[in-house]
Design a protein around this motif. Structure first.
Motif, PDB file in Angstrom:
ATOM      1  N   LEU A 187      42.369  54.770  28.658  1.00 37.23           N
ATOM      2  CA  LEU A 187      41.103  55.480  28.476  1.00 37.23           C
ATOM      3  C   LEU A 187      40.468  55.134  27.140  1.00 37.23           C
ATOM      4  O   LEU A 187      39.245  54.928  27.050  1.00 37.23           O
ATOM      5  CB  LEU A 187      41.339  56.984  28.589  1.00 37.23           C
ATOM      6  N   ILE A 188      41.282  55.042  26.092  1.00 40.16           N
ATOM      7  CA  ILE A 188      40.761  54.662  24.773  1.00 40.16           C
ATOM      8  C   ILE A 188      40.154  53.263  24.822  1.00 40.16           C
ATOM      9  O   ILE A 188      39.068  53.005  24.278  1.00 40.16           O
ATOM     10  CB  ILE A 188      41.882  54.747  23.719  1.00 40.16           C
ATOM     11  N   MET A 189      40.841  52.337  25.500  1.00 40.22           N
ATOM     12  CA  MET A 189      40.329  50.969  25.599  1.00 40.22           C
ATOM     13  C   MET A 189      39.011  50.928  26.367  1.00 40.22           C
ATOM     14  O   MET A 189      38.062  50.224  25.974  1.00 40.22           O
ATOM     15  CB  MET A 189      41.371  50.081  26.285  1.00 40.22           C
ATOM     16  N   MET A 190      38.918  51.696  27.470  1.00 38.29           N
ATOM     17  CA  MET A 190      37.677  51.727  28.236  1.00 38.29           C
ATOM     18  C   MET A 190      36.528  52.292  27.409  1.00 38.29           C
ATOM     19  O   MET A 190      35.399  51.771  27.448  1.00 38.29           O
ATOM     20  CB  MET A 190      37.879  52.561  29.496  1.00 38.29           C
ATOM     21  N   MET A 191      36.794  53.357  26.633  1.00 43.98           N
ATOM     22  CA  MET A 191      35.741  53.943  25.807  1.00 43.98           C
ATOM     23  C   MET A 191      35.322  52.991  24.691  1.00 43.98           C
ATOM     24  O   MET A 191      34.124  52.908  24.356  1.00 43.98           O
ATOM     25  CB  MET A 191      36.225  55.273  25.234  1.00 43.98           C
ATOM     26  N   GLU A 193      35.432  49.690  24.846  1.00 44.94           N
ATOM     27  CA  GLU A 193      34.629  48.631  25.471  1.00 44.94           C
ATOM     28  C   GLU A 193      33.226  49.135  25.790  1.00 44.94           C
ATOM     29  O   GLU A 193      32.236  48.406  25.600  1.00 44.94           O
ATOM     30  CB  GLU A 193      35.319  48.144  26.742  1.00 44.94           C
ATOM     31  N   GLN A 194      33.107  50.370  26.279  1.00 46.18           N
ATOM     32  CA  GLN A 194      31.791  50.932  26.571  1.00 46.18           C
ATOM     33  C   GLN A 194      30.975  51.077  25.296  1.00 46.18           C
ATOM     34  O   GLN A 194      29.761  50.792  25.277  1.00 46.18           O
ATOM     35  CB  GLN A 194      31.949  52.285  27.260  1.00 46.18           C
ATOM     36  N   LEU A 195      31.622  51.508  24.208  1.00 41.17           N
ATOM     37  CA  LEU A 195      30.920  51.644  22.934  1.00 41.17           C
ATOM     38  C   LEU A 195      30.466  50.283  22.413  1.00 41.17           C
ATOM     39  O   LEU A 195      29.348  50.142  21.899  1.00 41.17           O
ATOM     40  CB  LEU A 195      31.829  52.323  21.910  1.00 41.17           C
ATOM     41  N   ALA A 196      31.318  49.252  22.569  1.00 46.49           N
ATOM     42  CA  ALA A 196      30.943  47.912  22.110  1.00 46.49           C
ATOM     43  C   ALA A 196      29.764  47.373  22.919  1.00 46.49           C
ATOM     44  O   ALA A 196      28.851  46.742  22.364  1.00 46.49           O
ATOM     45  CB  ALA A 196      32.138  46.970  22.222  1.00 46.49           C
ATOM     46  N   ARG A 197      29.770  47.621  24.242  1.00 43.53           N
ATOM     47  CA  ARG A 197      28.636  47.175  25.059  1.00 43.53           C
ATOM     48  C   ARG A 197      27.348  47.886  24.664  1.00 43.53           C
ATOM     49  O   ARG A 197      26.273  47.272  24.598  1.00 43.53           O
ATOM     50  CB  ARG A 197      28.931  47.423  26.535  1.00 43.53           C
ATOM     51  N   SER A 198      27.443  49.193  24.372  1.00 47.80           N
ATOM     52  CA  SER A 198      26.245  49.940  23.967  1.00 47.80           C
ATOM     53  C   SER A 198      25.703  49.421  22.644  1.00 47.80           C
ATOM     54  O   SER A 198      24.478  49.267  22.474  1.00 47.80           O
ATOM     55  CB  SER A 198      26.572  51.432  23.869  1.00 47.80           C
ATOM     56  N   ARG A 199      26.599  49.131  21.708  1.00 44.31           N
ATOM     57  CA  ARG A 199      26.139  48.606  20.422  1.00 44.31           C
ATOM     58  C   ARG A 199      25.496  47.234  20.590  1.00 44.31           C
ATOM     59  O   ARG A 199      24.496  46.923  19.927  1.00 44.31           O
ATOM     60  CB  ARG A 199      27.319  48.525  19.457  1.00 44.31           C
TER      61      ARG A 199
END
Length: 259
Positions: A187-191, A193-199
Motif C-alpha cells: 500500500l505504501i508503494m502504491m501511494m 507511485e500515485q504521488l510521484a505520478r501526480s507530481r
C-alpha cells in the motif's frame, strides 16, 4: 452412487455455478426495475427512475420469491465458506499451528531475552528469518535421512515424510506471518507511485502553462507593434493573417503534445 457423483462435483477443478444464476433473466430484471420505479414515486406520483438504490433499501422491498435472488445479500462477518470442497474462514486472523493441531517448531512471539547471565531482559520480537533458516537446514537434513531410509528400509518412510510435512507447514506459516507487513508495504508503494505520478503531471502542467504564457506574451508584443504600423497593402494583411494562424497552430500543438 449418488455420493460418489456429488464428491466428484465438489472436488472438480472448476466447480459448477450455483443454481440461482437461472433467476437472472432479462424479464425478471425488468420486473425488478418496475417495482423499484413504482416504490420510489415522487411527490406528484410519477415514477422516480433516478433513485440510486442501496442493497439495504432493496432488502426492505416486498419482492416475490423469484426476485429475491436479484437483491445482494448482507455481507457476512463471521463463519466459513466452501471453496472447491475446502472450508475457508472469513476471519482475517491467521490461526496458530496449535489451534490447527499441528506441532509448532518455533517459539511464540514475543520471547524473553535470555542471552545474558543476569535477569531476563525485555521481550524481543520473533526473528522470523532466523527460524526460517533453521527450518530450511532441517529440511535438507531430513531429506538426506529420507533418501537413506528409502535405500535401506523403504517401508519405514512414513515417519520421515510426516516430519518433512511438518517442517514445510511451519515454514509456510512463518511466511504467512509476513502477510500484514507485505500488505502495508504494498500500500505504501502504491501511494508513493500515485504521488510521484501526480507530481509529474503537475510539473507537466506548469511547463505547458509557461510555454503558453510565453507564446501569448510574444503575440501581445507583436500585436502592439502591428497596431502602431498599419498595413499599407493587401499583401501585408495576408501576411499578418498567415502569422496569426501560425501562432494559433503553435499554441494548439503545445497543448496536444502535453495533454
Amino acid at each position: 452412487m449418488a455420493d460418489a457423483s456429488q464428491q466428484r462435483t465438489v472436488t472438480a477443478a472448476f466447480a459448477p455455478p450455483p443454481p440461482l444464476w437461472k433467476h437472472f433473466t432479462r424479464d425478471k430484471l425488468d420486473q425488478l426495475e418496475r417495482i423499484k420505479d413504482e416504490t420510489a414515486k415522487g411527490e406528484d406520483g410519477s415514477p422516480n427512475t433516478n433513485k440510486n438504490w442501496t442493497p439495504e433499501e432493496l432488502r426492505t422491498l416486498d419482492l416475490p420469491a423469484e426476485l429475491r435472488y436479484l437483491v445482494p445479500p448482507e455481507m457476512p462477518t463471521s463463519g466459513q465458506y466452501s471453496v472447491f470442497g475446502e472450508l475457508q474462514s472469513l476471519s482475517t486472523t491467521l490461526p496458530s499451528l496449535r489451534e490447527q493441531g499441528i506441532e509448532q517448531l518455533y517459539p511464540d512471539s514475543p520471547v524473553a531475552d535470555v542471552s545474558t547471565d543476569g535477569p531476563a531482559g525485555p521481550s524481543q520480537p520473533l526473528n522470523h528469518a532466523h527460524y526460517l533458516l533453521k527450518i530450511s537446514k532441517s529440511l535438507l537434513l531430513n531429506f538426506l535421512e529420507f533418501v537413506g531410509i528409502l535405500s535401506g528400509s523403504p517401508e519405514q518412510f512414513e515417519s520421515k515424510v510426516e516430519d518433512m510435512r511438518n517442517l514445510f507447514i511451519n515454514a509456510h506459516h512463518l511466511l504467512n506471518l509476513y502477510r500484514p507487513h507485505q500488505a502495508r508495504e504494498s500500500l505504501i508503494m502504491m501511494m508513493e507511485e500515485q504521488l510521484a505520478r501526480s507530481r509529474e503531471e503537475i510539473k507537466q502542467m506548469d511547463k505547458v502553462k509557461a510555454d503558453i504564457e510565453g507564446v501569448l506574451e510574444r503575440l501581445q508584443t507583436e500585436g502592439s507593434h502591428t497596431a502602431t504600423a498599419q498595413p499599407s497593402n493587401a499583401s501585408q494583411l495576408k501576411e499578418q493573417d498567415r502569422k496569426a494562424d501560425s501562432d494559433s497552430r503553435l499554441i494548439w500543438d503545445l497543448l496536444d503534445q502535453e495533454i
